[in-house]
Design an enzyme around this catalytic site. Structure first.
Site, PDB file in Angstrom:
ATOM      1  N   SER A  13      42.599 -16.348 -45.627  1.00 19.51           N
ATOM      2  CA  SER A  13      41.421 -15.622 -45.134  1.00 19.51           C
ATOM      3  C   SER A  13      41.059 -14.522 -46.119  1.00 19.51           C
ATOM      4  O   SER A  13      41.947 -13.981 -46.808  1.00 19.51           O
ATOM      5  CB  SER A  13      41.734 -14.974 -43.780  1.00 19.51           C
ATOM      6  OG  SER A  13      40.702 -14.085 -43.402  1.00 19.51           O
ATOM      7  N   TYR A  26      47.042  -9.938 -38.457  1.00 22.68           N
ATOM      8  CA  TYR A  26      46.444 -11.192 -38.945  1.00 22.68           C
ATOM      9  C   TYR A  26      46.276 -11.141 -40.465  1.00 22.68           C
ATOM     10  O   TYR A  26      46.627 -12.086 -41.176  1.00 22.68           O
ATOM     11  CB  TYR A  26      45.089 -11.378 -38.258  1.00 22.68           C
ATOM     12  CG  TYR A  26      44.241 -12.501 -38.783  1.00 22.68           C
ATOM     13  CD1 TYR A  26      44.408 -13.810 -38.320  1.00 22.68           C
ATOM     14  CD2 TYR A  26      43.230 -12.269 -39.725  1.00 22.68           C
ATOM     15  CE1 TYR A  26      43.611 -14.843 -38.790  1.00 22.68           C
ATOM     16  CE2 TYR A  26      42.440 -13.298 -40.195  1.00 22.68           C
ATOM     17  CZ  TYR A  26      42.626 -14.578 -39.727  1.00 22.68           C
ATOM     18  OH  TYR A  26      41.841 -15.605 -40.201  1.00 22.68           O
TER      19      TYR A  26
END
Ligand code: NAP
Length: 249
Positions: free
Chosen positions: A144, A158
């Site tokens: 990501s 995350y």
């Protein structure tokens, strides 16, 4: 079986589903893994099989060793080979600062986003590696843009898990390069999928789209294009590399 086989973890919705669709269109047999939403998985399989008759569903929670074993036993028994692993599973939890994030959440994020990718890659390498009698293959990890931004006050857990995936990609690419396996990574930015509802803000991509240089959120199919290219023969000299699909962020 002549057709190549791709396994897409978390392949029933979002970026994984777009990847499953693209690989199917390119002539692969596609094993779609998911964990709980039978309806979404069956809808996708129905749509793809209506055109191509090429998809297999495997429900298995790959955040556990038992689930990974179930997935790869299924592949061995039903498909008999694996050429590409798309290591796509990843989850988000509601936006919070680190001070409000508890141990259970951190462990769940790390298990689902990191442990799953390492265990699935381990199982794939043991089948693909020319050192173990395999024919080689390709692994594409989904990280990501958060790995670079750090996602402060939103999902620092995350972001840290995705930083781990970046390091893992670099290391594994070097470890298995002489075994016929390429390992690469895609870092999506803000993509229109349901993950943002899990993160507490379904409309997050739309809200932030003006901050993106290309002035819009991305579509899952745009990430799938990068994943497919990295897995394809066109990327035969590419390993340990990253493609940012972030609209310029
Ligand atoms: P999504 O729409 O929420 O889809 C998640 C998929 O993963 C579903 O198929 C889900 O299955 C499956 N899944 C979740 N936990 C699982 C588990 N433990 N075992 C097996 N399958 C599991 O997600 P997405 O937005 O497409 O994200 C895909 C990847 O891209 C993730 O790694 C994410 O971190 C990354 N990413 C996304 C964005 C974005 O903006 N969307 C940005 C950067 C990176 P069920 O339907 O059964 O739950």
């Amino acid at each position: 079986m002549d057709k190549k086989v791709v396994v897409v973890t978390g392949g029933s919705r979002g970026i994984g589903a777009a990847s499953a669709r693209l690989f199917a269109q390119k002539g692969f047999l596609v094993c779609i893994n998911y964990s709980s939403n039978d309806f979404a998985a069956m809808q996708l399989q129905k749509a793809l099989n209506a055109e191509l008759e090429c998809t297999y569903l495997c429900k298995a929670d790959v955040s556990t060793g038992e689930g990974v074993e179930r997935l790869f036993n299924f592949i061995d028994n039903q498909l008999g080979r694996i050429d590409v692993l798309v290591n796509n599973v990843g989850i988000l939890k509601p936006q919070a600062s680190l001070i409000d994030i508890d141990e259970d959440r951190i462990n769940q994020i790390l298990r689902t986003n990191v442990t799953s990718q390492l265990l699935c890659a381990k199982a794939a390498v043991s089948r693909m590696s020319t050192s173990y009698g395999g024919s080689g293959g390709a692994i594409v990890n989904v990280s990501s843009g958060a790995a670079k931004s750090g996602s402060p006050n939103e999902y620092i857990d995350y972001a840290a898990s995705k930083g781990a995936i970046d390091s893992f990609t670099i290391g594994l690419a070097k470890e298995v390069a002489n075994q016929g396996i390429r390992v690469n990574c895609v870092r999506p930015g803000m993509i229109h999928t349901a993950i943002h509802a899990d993160g507490g803000e379904p409309e997050r991509v739309t809200r932030l789209s003006r901050k993106i240089p290309l002035q819009r959120g991305g579509q899952p199919a745009e990430v799938a294009n990068a994943i497919y290219w990295l897995a394809s023969e066109e990327a035969a000299y590419t390993t340990g590399s990253f493609i940012d699909v972030t609209g310029g962020l």
